[in-house]
Design an enzyme around this catalytic site. Sequence first.
Site, short mmCIF file in Angstrom:
data_model
loop_
_atom_site.label_atom_id
_atom_site.label_comp_id
_atom_site.label_asym_id
_atom_site.label_seq_id
_atom_site.Cartn_x
_atom_site.Cartn_y
_atom_site.Cartn_z
N GLU A 13 27.36 -0.82 -14.90
CA GLU A 13 28.09 -0.37 -16.11
C GLU A 13 26.95 0.57 -17.11
O GLU A 13 26.29 -0.45 -17.82
CB GLU A 13 27.82 -1.62 -17.66
CG GLU A 13 29.00 -2.66 -16.76
CD GLU A 13 28.33 -4.57 -17.69
OE1 GLU A 13 28.06 -4.68 -17.67
OE2 GLU A 13 29.53 -5.33 -16.89
N GLU A 67 35.86 -7.76 -9.31
CA GLU A 67 35.52 -7.94 -10.06
C GLU A 67 36.56 -9.32 -10.56
O GLU A 67 36.64 -9.19 -11.92
CB GLU A 67 34.41 -8.47 -10.94
CG GLU A 67 33.30 -7.90 -10.60
CD GLU A 67 32.50 -7.50 -11.79
OE1 GLU A 67 32.46 -8.48 -13.13
OE2 GLU A 67 30.44 -7.07 -11.44
C1 XIL Z 1 28.26 -12.96 -14.41
C2 XIL Z 1 28.52 -14.05 -14.32
O1 XIL Z 1 29.38 -14.79 -13.67
C3 XIL Z 1 28.23 -15.03 -14.72
O2 XIL Z 1 27.55 -16.57 -14.02
C4 XIL Z 1 26.48 -14.87 -15.61
O3 XIL Z 1 26.20 -15.51 -16.93
C5 XIL Z 1 27.03 -13.49 -16.47
O4 XIL Z 1 27.42 -12.83 -15.44
N1 XIL Z 1 30.15 -7.66 -14.90
C6 XIL Z 1 29.21 -8.41 -14.27
C7 XIL Z 1 28.99 -9.59 -13.56
O5 XIL Z 1 28.74 -7.05 -13.58
O6 XIL Z 1 27.77 -8.59 -12.76
C8 XIL Z 1 29.06 -10.19 -14.45
O7 XIL Z 1 28.68 -11.07 -13.83
C9 XIL Z 1 30.44 -10.64 -15.28
C10 XIL Z 1 30.57 -9.02 -15.25
#
Ligand code: XIL
Length: 380
Positions: A164, A269
């Site tokens: 990001e 994701e």
């Molecule tokens: C999220 C997790 O799923 C949560 O448990 C945590 O509280 C916050 O992060 N983008 C990403 C991930 O790259 O690492 C994030 O994961 C969700 C958004």
Amino acid sequence: MMKLFTLKSLLLLSFVALLSSCGETTTTASSKETKKPSLKKVFEADFLMGAAINDGHINGTDTIALKLIQKEYNTITPENIMKWMYIHPQPDSFYFEMADKYVALGEKNNMHIVGHTLVWHSQIADWMQEVKDSVAMAKYLEKHINTIVGRYKGKINTWDVVNEALNEDGSYRNSIFYQVMGERYLELAFQLAAAADPEASLVYNDYNLWKPKKRAGVIRLIKKLQSKGIKIDGIGMQAHYSLVGPEIKDIENSIKAYAALGMKVMMTELDVTTLPNPWDLEGAEVSQNYEKFEGDPTMNPYPQGLPDSIQVKLAQRYEDLFSLYLRHRDDITRLTFWGVNDGQSWLNGWPIKNRTNYPLFFDRNFSAKPVYERIMALKK
Ligand code: XIL
């Protein structure tokens, strides 16, 4: 004496028979188990299939989830435990207990192991936020990446090196790294990771990478790294989507554009929110939280279960996505869901806390939802 001997032999014989019959039953049960279709087998020729896993999965306390992970997936990503605040909580101390267990789990099950994530503005250690000097920051990045990537050299197959780093318009996010070092931090991060494990596949990961402007930013980044001879192997499209957006065409244009630059593309994701999202919110910036909607029943319409009509929409949406992914199977190497079952998804707490969401393939009891069969049927 004779009698005793016979009795003993009989006992021994029946014990052996019992053992071998147990063995047989186990083999039959486990071979039945391995014969059951699974996502990893059905899509074996197309992509690696995976899930982000949490502490309970890694520790093995969530036994049902662990079984499901072993059956369905051949790749894993750590949902939280490798993020900076957990793995490098103080300048001079690292915490590897969970990460070691995570990697051991992947190795034991012969899985493709993903490291998530080395450099990210969120879930970063407080001390790192205070580093305001570019030389010091470069040193800490070096220590962070060398120590972690070095420890798992040859074991972690893919690293989300930077997460990001871009704004929605494709410009660089004003993260602590950018503020202190400018865009050089990205180059350094990829260089360090490549040096620490030359065999690992190195990925830039972000959300909303379907957006044309953000896509252009990624393209600029890839070209820049390539022009400097810095290794980057892939682009991770986070793929946090909704039932209606983004459009398949936009996602497709990004897959094509990244692949045209020699990148492997991964859906890192995957999830599809089933809950209302009436405000202008796209993507997955984890710091966004809409407290004013907390407890508002119109924002949490299905606390007792997902209505069939939405179940059908979810299956259709995933079918559209998987059809796209299959069309680009030569460029897409991996599909990873962000979580194992609906109850464990981060989307129950983000961007509004305490909701009941249904974004994945398995329900709160780990049963496959209708979307599962629908997606498996794409390969029949
Ligand atoms: C999220 C997790 O799923 C949560 O448990 C945590 O509280 C916050 O992060 N983008 C990403 C991930 O790259 O690492 C994030 O994961 C969700 C958004």
